[in-house]
Enzyme design. Structure first.
Site, mmCIF file in Angstrom:
data_model
loop_
_atom_site.group_PDB
_atom_site.id
_atom_site.type_symbol
_atom_site.label_atom_id
_atom_site.label_comp_id
_atom_site.label_asym_id
_atom_site.label_seq_id
_atom_site.Cartn_x
_atom_site.Cartn_y
_atom_site.Cartn_z
ATOM 1 N N LYS A 5 0.845 -1.217 0.000
ATOM 2 C CA LYS A 5 0.000 0.000 0.000
ATOM 3 C C LYS A 5 0.872 1.257 0.000
ATOM 4 O O LYS A 5 0.651 2.174 -0.784
ATOM 5 C CB LYS A 5 -0.889 -0.013 1.253
ATOM 6 C CG LYS A 5 -1.460 1.330 1.633
ATOM 7 C CD LYS A 5 -2.240 1.276 2.924
ATOM 8 C CE LYS A 5 -1.427 1.427 4.187
ATOM 9 N NZ LYS A 5 -1.092 2.795 4.611
ATOM 10 N N ASN A 6 1.875 1.285 0.872
ATOM 11 C CA ASN A 6 2.659 2.510 1.031
ATOM 12 C C ASN A 6 3.634 2.753 -0.121
ATOM 13 O O ASN A 6 4.228 3.820 -0.201
ATOM 14 C CB ASN A 6 3.379 2.513 2.389
ATOM 15 C CG ASN A 6 2.395 2.799 3.520
ATOM 16 O OD1 ASN A 6 1.272 3.263 3.279
ATOM 17 N ND2 ASN A 6 2.798 2.507 4.747
ATOM 18 N N CYS A 21 -4.290 7.790 10.241
ATOM 19 C CA CYS A 21 -4.302 7.082 11.527
ATOM 20 C C CYS A 21 -4.034 8.023 12.687
ATOM 21 O O CYS A 21 -3.213 8.930 12.597
ATOM 22 C CB CYS A 21 -3.219 6.016 11.525
ATOM 23 S SG CYS A 21 -3.617 4.643 10.489
ATOM 24 N N ARG A 27 2.002 13.686 14.496
ATOM 25 C CA ARG A 27 2.202 13.685 13.056
ATOM 26 C C ARG A 27 2.241 15.089 12.429
ATOM 27 O O ARG A 27 1.399 15.457 11.619
ATOM 28 C CB ARG A 27 1.163 12.789 12.366
ATOM 29 C CG ARG A 27 1.121 11.417 12.994
ATOM 30 C CD ARG A 27 0.318 10.450 12.189
ATOM 31 N NE ARG A 27 1.092 9.836 11.137
ATOM 32 C CZ ARG A 27 0.611 8.923 10.311
ATOM 33 N NH1 ARG A 27 -0.642 8.560 10.409
ATOM 34 N NH2 ARG A 27 1.374 8.379 9.394
ATOM 35 N N ASP A 83 5.097 -0.281 12.033
ATOM 36 C CA ASP A 83 3.830 -0.863 11.573
ATOM 37 C C ASP A 83 3.669 -2.326 11.995
ATOM 38 O O ASP A 83 2.584 -2.896 11.857
ATOM 39 C CB ASP A 83 3.728 -0.762 10.039
ATOM 40 C CG ASP A 83 3.558 0.675 9.575
ATOM 41 O OD1 ASP A 83 3.194 1.531 10.394
ATOM 42 O OD2 ASP A 83 3.800 0.947 8.385
ATOM 43 N N ARG A 138 -8.507 -0.447 5.108
ATOM 44 C CA ARG A 138 -7.636 0.588 4.540
ATOM 45 C C ARG A 138 -6.313 -0.003 4.078
ATOM 46 O O ARG A 138 -5.690 0.516 3.146
ATOM 47 C CB ARG A 138 -7.323 1.669 5.598
ATOM 48 C CG ARG A 138 -8.465 2.592 5.880
ATOM 49 C CD ARG A 138 -8.044 3.636 6.906
ATOM 50 N NE ARG A 138 -6.875 4.368 6.435
ATOM 51 C CZ ARG A 138 -6.076 5.085 7.216
ATOM 52 N NH1 ARG A 138 -6.318 5.174 8.498
ATOM 53 N NH2 ARG A 138 -5.045 5.719 6.709
HETATM 54 N N1 EPU Z 1 7.583 13.936 11.653
HETATM 55 C C1 EPU Z 1 7.792 15.229 12.053
HETATM 56 N N2 EPU Z 1 7.592 16.232 11.130
HETATM 57 C C2 EPU Z 1 7.210 15.990 9.860
HETATM 58 C C3 EPU Z 1 7.011 14.638 9.461
HETATM 59 C C4 EPU Z 1 7.214 13.643 10.392
HETATM 60 O O1 EPU Z 1 8.131 15.503 13.200
HETATM 61 O O2 EPU Z 1 7.059 16.950 9.088
HETATM 62 C C5 EPU Z 1 7.796 12.854 12.645
HETATM 63 C C6 EPU Z 1 6.516 12.043 12.923
HETATM 64 O O3 EPU Z 1 5.694 12.700 13.849
HETATM 65 C C7 EPU Z 1 7.075 10.744 13.444
HETATM 66 C C8 EPU Z 1 8.365 10.596 12.659
HETATM 67 O O4 EPU Z 1 8.658 11.880 12.100
HETATM 68 O O5 EPU Z 1 7.361 10.849 14.811
HETATM 69 C C9 EPU Z 1 8.332 9.584 11.557
HETATM 70 O O6 EPU Z 1 7.125 9.653 10.842
HETATM 71 P P1 EPU Z 1 7.087 9.541 9.252
HETATM 72 O O7 EPU Z 1 6.955 10.916 8.696
HETATM 73 O O8 EPU Z 1 8.201 8.692 8.775
HETATM 74 O O9 EPU Z 1 5.731 8.764 9.053
HETATM 75 P P2 EPU Z 1 4.794 8.965 7.834
HETATM 76 O O10 EPU Z 1 5.644 9.267 6.647
HETATM 77 O O11 EPU Z 1 3.695 9.876 8.186
HETATM 78 C C10 EPU Z 1 4.847 6.526 6.894
HETATM 79 C C11 EPU Z 1 3.812 5.475 6.647
HETATM 80 C C12 EPU Z 1 3.314 4.931 7.975
HETATM 81 C C13 EPU Z 1 4.505 4.356 8.740
HETATM 82 C C14 EPU Z 1 5.589 5.428 8.902
HETATM 83 C C15 EPU Z 1 6.850 4.911 9.546
HETATM 84 C C16 EPU Z 1 2.784 6.167 4.581
HETATM 85 C C17 EPU Z 1 1.597 6.705 3.906
HETATM 86 N N3 EPU Z 1 2.705 6.050 5.894
HETATM 87 O O12 EPU Z 1 4.190 7.530 7.664
HETATM 88 O O13 EPU Z 1 2.389 3.904 7.682
HETATM 89 O O14 EPU Z 1 4.083 3.939 9.997
HETATM 90 O O15 EPU Z 1 5.939 5.963 7.615
HETATM 91 O O16 EPU Z 1 7.379 3.878 8.803
HETATM 92 O O17 EPU Z 1 3.757 5.799 3.942
HETATM 93 C C18 EPU Z 1 0.453 2.609 7.952
HETATM 94 O O18 EPU Z 1 0.645 2.181 6.804
HETATM 95 O O19 EPU Z 1 -0.405 2.109 8.733
HETATM 96 C C19 EPU Z 1 1.250 3.737 8.428
HETATM 97 C C20 EPU Z 1 0.910 4.464 9.481
#
Ligand code: EPU
Length: 423
Positions: free
Chosen positions: A23-24, A117, A122, A309, A402
């Site tokens: 998915k991602n 989620c 975030r 995850d 999802r």
């Molecule tokens: N963060 C910040 N500032 C930002 C962006 C992120 O502080 O501008 C912090 C977040 O709060 C968190 C950390 O950085 O503490 C890492 O989060 P990341 O940005 O890597 O997560 P994400 O990109 O929002 C993706 C996946 C998630 C998965 C995470 C970690 C997608 C759409 N989502 O999220 O997947 O858990 O990376 O691997 O790719 C899921 O599929 O259920 C899911 C939640």
């Protein structure tokens, strides 16, 4: 009554199951379609709810989307929209990755505060700082952000923390910018090099994807061309890991096919340490329920570390292991909010602080009524219900849908007893 699953626990699982496309990864390929002049063909698409929401967002912007089996064809020719629909974006965090390609293509984007989620704060500061460095004007409104830049230029961007979607979004923005962008402290998740390699075949110049430093030489606005080439979605490593947990608890055995074992080397090593026997092939795994599981500490980390995850399915597994272990969630601060429900099922889990819980095993789980809080904890509840004695009712299954395609049909084919009750 809302749709839910009725699960009869304690059934052994046997047979073969195929892993779907990630998915991602697929969500990011869909967003990348906006960097193209011509149609983009994406193979091995998982037909899950988040993919449907992303299709709706793209269609709202003017893209034409067709799905034939597991192949999606996106024609971006008529795209002209600049605003991301807030109602749909509320349901899917990955809406934020569309912002980079829209900004790069249309020179302007409005995006609402992203949803998805509920697993922590975030924030989106890394995105905003990145675009600022690339020369964009950013205006924050009550409902979101309006970002505009007639001339996106390359910049050196240092992420304060590793972020998967910020890395992907800024990488895509930089593809059409003027000059060189260097992303430092970038995420290395396998979805990132997979996308970069394909974009490179279509006219982009991205070096270092899959490492912590990515260099992108922008095309100065020239759109990419796929010329009929298709991007094949890589296998879902989280789905693979979840089936491995199921096999460790209930496998008689189960064989997991069309997966990429090297993408989940750390979870496999942890399972082996817990006493699970796993047979490995190039693209398959065979796992049998462990006679005796041992407790093992788990600490989530960015790739190639233990994926956040998979944290909740592993916590369920640890309720069936002998001893005591710490589950340490380092990536998100709201991702242990499911433990009270597991305790109601009979687990003994003590919360130490928002990031750490202690799991004591082995405890017998009993069927209960539980609500899925998010995609991954939802699946963890399904695993707990399948392991438990008696009947469980798992609610809010939109969350599970999802991320996992027709999950009950696939599990029932292995011997589970899960009934989807529509209302
Ligand atoms: N963060 C910040 N500032 C930002 C962006 C992120 O502080 O501008 C912090 C977040 O709060 C968190 C950390 O950085 O503490 C890492 O989060 P990341 O940005 O890597 O997560 P994400 O990109 O929002 C993706 C996946 C998630 C998965 C995470 C970690 C997608 C759409 N989502 O999220 O997947 O858990 O990376 O691997 O790719 C899921 O599929 O259920 C899911 C939640």
């Amino acid at each position: 009554m809302f749709p839910h699953f009725i699960v009869q626990g304690g059934k052994w699982l046997e047979g073969e199951t195929r892993i779907n496309g990630a998915k991602n990864a697929a969500l990011k390929s869909m967003a990348a379609s906006l960097l193209f002049k011509d149609k983009l063909v994406i193979e091995n698409i998982p037909l899950v709810e988040d993919i449907k929401r992303m299709s709706e967002l793209l269609e709202n912007l003017g893209a034409d989307i067709k799905i034939e089996g597991k192949t999606m064809i996106i024609n971006p020719e008529k795209v002209g929209g600049k605003d991301i629909d807030p109602e749909i974006a509320k349901k899917i965090r990955a809406s934020v990755v569309l912002t980079g390609p829209i900004l790069a293509r249309e020179k302007e984007v409005f995006f609402p505060h992203p949803g998805g989620c509920v697993i922590g704060k975030r924030p989106i500061d890394f995105f905003i700082e990145g675009w600022s460095a690339m020369g964009a004007n950013i205006e924050e409104t009550k409902s979101g952000y309006r970002i505009e830049s007639q001339h996106m230029r390359g910049a050196e961007i240092v992420f304060k923390n590793i972020s998967v979607t910020a890395t992907e979004t800024l990488m895509m923005t930089a593809v059409l910018a003027k000059g060189k962008t260097i992303l430092k402290n970038a995420a290395c998740e396998p979805e990132i090099p997979a996308l970069a390699e394909f974009l490179n075949q279509c006219g982009a110049s991205i070096k270092g994807a899959g490492t912590h430093t990515i260099e992108i030489e922008g095309t100065e606005g020239t759109l990419l061309e796929s010329r009929g080439k298709a991007i094949k979605t890589i296998p879902d490593r989280i789905e693979t890991g979840s089936f491995l947990v199921l096999g460790s608890l209930l496998g008689k055995p189960i064989k997991i096919t069309e997966c990429s074992p090297e993408d989940i080397a750390v979870p496999i090593a942890i399972l082996e340490q817990a006493g699970v026997e796993i047979e490995k092939g190039g693209d398959w795994l065979r796992v049998t329920a462990a006679k005796r599981l041992k407790s093992v500490d788990i600490k989530t980390k960015e790739y190639p570390g233990f994926p956040t995850d998979l944290q909740s399915p592993f916590a369920v597994l640890m309720t069936q292991a002998e001893g005591e272990c710490m589950v340490f969630e380092t990536v998100f601060e709201g991702r242990l909010n499911y433990v009270e429900d597991l305790n109601r099922m009979g687990a003994t889990i003590t919360t130490c602080d928002p990031h750490r819980v202690l799991v004591r095993g082995k405890t017998e789980l009993r069927g209960r009524e539980i609500e899925s809080p998010d995609i991954r904890a939802g699946l963890a509840f399904l695993i707990a219900a399948m392991t438990a004695k008696g009947e469980s009712k798992v609610g809010n299954i939109y969350q599970i849908d999802r991320g996992y395609e027709r999950i009950e049909e696939r599990l029932n084919a292995l011997g589970a007893s899960i009934q989807r009750v529509k209302s």
